[in-house]
Design a protein around this motif. Structure first.
Motif, short mmCIF file in Angstrom:
data_model
loop_
_atom_site.label_atom_id
_atom_site.label_comp_id
_atom_site.label_asym_id
_atom_site.label_seq_id
_atom_site.Cartn_x
_atom_site.Cartn_y
_atom_site.Cartn_z
N MET A 17 0.81 -1.21 0.00
CA MET A 17 0.00 0.00 0.00
C MET A 17 0.85 1.26 0.00
O MET A 17 0.45 2.25 -0.61
CB MET A 17 -1.01 0.01 1.14
CG MET A 17 -0.43 -0.36 2.46
SD MET A 17 -0.98 0.52 3.90
CE MET A 17 -1.20 2.16 3.48
N ALA A 18 2.02 1.23 0.63
CA ALA A 18 2.89 2.41 0.63
C ALA A 18 3.27 2.81 -0.80
O ALA A 18 3.36 4.01 -1.12
CB ALA A 18 4.14 2.14 1.47
N GLU A 19 3.48 1.81 -1.64
CA GLU A 19 3.83 2.08 -3.04
C GLU A 19 2.70 2.79 -3.78
O GLU A 19 2.94 3.51 -4.75
CB GLU A 19 4.14 0.77 -3.78
CG GLU A 19 5.36 0.06 -3.28
CD GLU A 19 5.50 -1.36 -3.85
OE1 GLU A 19 4.63 -1.78 -4.65
OE2 GLU A 19 6.46 -2.04 -3.47
N GLN A 20 1.47 2.60 -3.34
CA GLN A 20 0.31 3.18 -4.02
C GLN A 20 -0.08 4.56 -3.52
O GLN A 20 -0.86 5.25 -4.16
CB GLN A 20 -0.89 2.24 -3.88
CG GLN A 20 -0.65 0.89 -4.52
CD GLN A 20 -1.83 -0.04 -4.29
OE1 GLN A 20 -2.96 0.31 -4.58
NE2 GLN A 20 -1.55 -1.22 -3.75
N LEU A 21 0.43 4.96 -2.37
CA LEU A 21 0.06 6.26 -1.80
C LEU A 21 0.97 7.36 -2.36
O LEU A 21 1.70 8.02 -1.63
CB LEU A 21 0.15 6.21 -0.27
CG LEU A 21 -0.86 5.30 0.41
CD1 LEU A 21 -0.58 5.21 1.90
CD2 LEU A 21 -2.28 5.78 0.15
N THR A 22 0.89 7.56 -3.65
CA THR A 22 1.80 8.48 -4.34
C THR A 22 1.42 9.95 -4.17
O THR A 22 2.25 10.82 -4.39
CB THR A 22 1.85 8.15 -5.84
OG1 THR A 22 0.53 8.20 -6.37
CG2 THR A 22 2.47 6.77 -6.06
N VAL A 170 -7.84 -2.05 -0.60
CA VAL A 170 -8.90 -1.59 0.29
C VAL A 170 -8.34 -0.56 1.28
O VAL A 170 -8.95 0.48 1.54
CB VAL A 170 -9.55 -2.78 1.04
CG1 VAL A 170 -10.50 -2.30 2.13
CG2 VAL A 170 -10.28 -3.69 0.05
N VAL A 171 -7.15 -0.84 1.82
CA VAL A 171 -6.52 0.07 2.76
C VAL A 171 -6.22 1.41 2.09
O VAL A 171 -6.51 2.48 2.64
CB VAL A 171 -5.22 -0.53 3.35
CG1 VAL A 171 -4.50 0.48 4.24
CG2 VAL A 171 -5.52 -1.80 4.14
N VAL A 172 -5.64 1.37 0.90
CA VAL A 172 -5.32 2.59 0.17
C VAL A 172 -6.59 3.42 -0.05
O VAL A 172 -6.61 4.63 0.19
CB VAL A 172 -4.63 2.27 -1.18
CG1 VAL A 172 -4.58 3.49 -2.08
CG2 VAL A 172 -3.23 1.72 -0.93
N VAL A 187 -13.14 -7.70 5.71
CA VAL A 187 -12.71 -7.68 4.31
C VAL A 187 -12.45 -9.12 3.90
O VAL A 187 -11.49 -9.74 4.36
CB VAL A 187 -11.45 -6.81 4.11
CG1 VAL A 187 -11.07 -6.78 2.63
CG2 VAL A 187 -11.65 -5.41 4.66
N VAL A 188 -13.33 -9.65 3.02
CA VAL A 188 -13.21 -11.04 2.59
C VAL A 188 -13.40 -11.11 1.08
O VAL A 188 -13.78 -10.14 0.43
CB VAL A 188 -14.24 -11.95 3.31
CG1 VAL A 188 -13.98 -11.98 4.80
CG2 VAL A 188 -15.66 -11.51 3.01
N GLY A 189 -13.15 -12.31 0.52
CA GLY A 189 -13.30 -12.51 -0.90
C GLY A 189 -14.76 -12.64 -1.32
O GLY A 189 -15.62 -13.02 -0.51
#
Length: 190
Positions: A17-22, A170-172, A187-189
């Motif tokens: 998720m850190a990679e996605q929080l640009t 989901v977190v992002v 959070v499930v499939g």
């Protein structure tokens, strides 16, 4: 610019998720990786005094035992600095016997104590009187779905795992949009 502190930055979901929080400033705390922005004993409030400065959002990816002690230390540091943040906390499905089948927790030998600590960690976040979201996933990268469903607290939760990448998304979304403030969501499939 929004600043997000990720607790447990060395965990796989936190890294995804850190990679996605640009579009925000991201700093990380680790209790195991000395190369993280902040490093130290996760159970001591003094460890977080610098880490929480100027932070708007905290994501806790603390997994395993002692999550309650660690979150108590974080919120003690925030109270000392008279600072308010929005918190997104990763917990686990099954804390209130809401899961409709057997569930195991990787690396946990004392499940009863683990779940008690998870419940207390959530209580700490809830009683801090700051905005929060608790996400209670079932994660399994081998069989987990890339499609997720979100289930409100108090509803039955099927044992349908999601992948770490799907949960990270989901977190992002929650960090960026705050769609489920002051809620606890499984959070499930699909």
């Amino acid at each position: 610019m929004t600043k997000c502190l990720i607790l447990g930055i060395d965990q796989p979901v936190a890294q995804l998720m850190a990679e996605q929080l640009t579009e925000m400033e991201v700093v990380g705390f680790s209790e195991g990786d000395k190369n993280a922005d902040f490093y130290g004993d996760a159970r001591k409030a003094a460890t977080y005094m610098e880490a929480v400065k100027g932070v708007d959002v905290i994501y806790s990816d603390f997994v395993g035992m002692d999550v309650d002690w660690k979150l108590e230390a974080v919120f003690t540091a925030l109270r000392k600095q008279q600072q308010t943040v929005r918190t997104v906390m990763r917990s686990v499905a099954g804390i209130d016997q809401e899961v409709d089948g057997p569930l195991t927790y990787a690396g946990i030998t004392d499940v009863k104590e683990f779940l008690k600590q998870q419940r207390y960690g959530i209580k700490i976040v809830d009683e801090a009187e700051m905005p929060y979201t608790v996400l209670r996933p079932i994660i399994d990268d081998e069989i987990g779905s890339t499609q997720v469903q979100l289930i409100n607290e108090g509803q039955p939760v099927p044992v349908k795992p999601v992948s770490a990448a799907a949960f990270a998304q989901v977190v992002v979304d929650e960090i960026q949009n705050g769609t489920h403030v002051n809620q606890s969501i499984a959070v499930v499939g699909k």
